[in-house]
Design a protein around this motif. Structure first.
Motif, PDB file in Angstrom:
ATOM      1  N   LEU A 117       0.710  -1.195   0.046  1.00  0.00           N
ATOM      2  CA  LEU A 117      -0.099   0.042   0.038  1.00  0.00           C
ATOM      3  C   LEU A 117       0.844   1.390  -0.105  1.00  0.00           C
ATOM      4  N   PHE A 118       2.063   1.333   0.897  1.00  0.00           N
ATOM      5  CA  PHE A 118       2.811   2.405   1.019  1.00  0.00           C
ATOM      6  C   PHE A 118       3.562   2.792  -0.382  1.00  0.00           C
TER       7      PHE A 118
ATOM      8  N   LEU B 125       1.332   3.864  14.711  1.00  0.00           N
ATOM      9  CA  LEU B 125       1.983   3.101  13.480  1.00  0.00           C
ATOM     10  C   LEU B 125       3.006   4.035  12.744  1.00  0.00           C
ATOM     11  N   ARG B 126       3.870   3.705  12.292  1.00  0.00           N
ATOM     12  CA  ARG B 126       5.009   4.467  11.437  1.00  0.00           C
ATOM     13  C   ARG B 126       4.661   4.395  10.086  1.00  0.00           C
ATOM     14  N   VAL B 127       4.711   5.500   9.414  1.00  0.00           N
ATOM     15  CA  VAL B 127       4.183   5.648   7.865  1.00  0.00           C
ATOM     16  C   VAL B 127       5.282   6.468   7.351  1.00  0.00           C
ATOM     17  N   PRO B 128       5.343   6.220   5.735  1.00  0.00           N
ATOM     18  CA  PRO B 128       6.426   7.178   5.311  1.00  0.00           C
ATOM     19  C   PRO B 128       6.108   8.532   5.241  1.00  0.00           C
ATOM     20  N   PRO B 129       7.050   9.551   5.243  1.00  0.00           N
ATOM     21  CA  PRO B 129       6.637  11.145   5.553  1.00  0.00           C
ATOM     22  C   PRO B 129       6.326  11.589   4.164  1.00  0.00           C
ATOM     23  N   LEU B 130       5.298  11.250   3.766  1.00  0.00           N
ATOM     24  CA  LEU B 130       4.484  11.712   2.520  1.00  0.00           C
ATOM     25  C   LEU B 130       3.232  12.339   2.901  1.00  0.00           C
ATOM     26  N   PRO B 131       2.975  13.206   2.419  1.00  0.00           N
ATOM     27  CA  PRO B 131       1.560  14.237   2.253  1.00  0.00           C
ATOM     28  C   PRO B 131       0.292  13.414   2.417  1.00  0.00           C
ATOM     29  N   ASN B 132       0.279  12.454   1.521  1.00  0.00           N
ATOM     30  CA  ASN B 132      -0.740  11.529   1.299  1.00  0.00           C
ATOM     31  C   ASN B 132      -0.980  10.411   1.885  1.00  0.00           C
TER      32      ASN B 132
END
Length: 148
Positions: free
Chosen positions: A18-19, A37-44
């Motif tokens: 999904l990422f 949760l850790r998520v990529p540092p993206l605005p979307n």
């Protein structure tokens, strides 16, 4: 269009797919869980932490999901609720749930729950496999292609 993820029980490999898809397509991706949760540092791409408790994350997804959205979940009752709102649901094993097939899946889930309650052992779900991963990735790609 937003992709909502019932992230408490979502396999890490599915989150990674999904990422990558959200990074590639710029689609809005939101993970809902009762833990950080850790998520990529993206605005979307965002993660929302809800309080712990029975169905708290599910209720938040139902509240937020809209027509045309996609919900990633293996929870059939949650899938049925978001489908009633006009969304689609996709299981981590690649099964796309729609208004045409969710009622049958819900009936089967309830039947199996009744069987387990009466002492019948069903053996549980099979381990997550490479074929499941591929089926999920393929369904997600088809969905995203239709949205463009």
């Amino acid at each position: 269009m937003t992709i909502w993820v019932d992230a408490d029980a979502c396999p890490v490999v599915v989150r990674d797919i999904l990422f990558k898809a959200a990074t590639r397509t710029k689609v809005t991706l939101t993970l809902i869980a009762n833990q950080m949760l850790r998520v990529p540092p993206l605005p979307n791409i965002t993660a929302v932490q809800v309080s712990s408790g029975f169905d708290v994350a599910d209720n938040e997804i139902v509240r937020r999901a809209m027509q045309g959205d996609l919900v990633i979940t293996s929870d059939i009752p949650l899938a049925a609720e978001v489908i009633e709102k006009g969304a689609l649901a996709l299981s981590p094993r690649g099964e796309l749930l729609t208004a045409d097939n969710v009622k049958g899946r819900l009936m089967m889930r309830d039947f199996m729950d009744t069987m387990r309650s009466s002492g019948v052992h069903s053996g549980g779900a099979a381990a997550y496999s490479a074929a499941d991963k591929q089926a999920f990735a393929n369904q997600l790609d088809r969905y995203l292609a239709r949205q463009r």
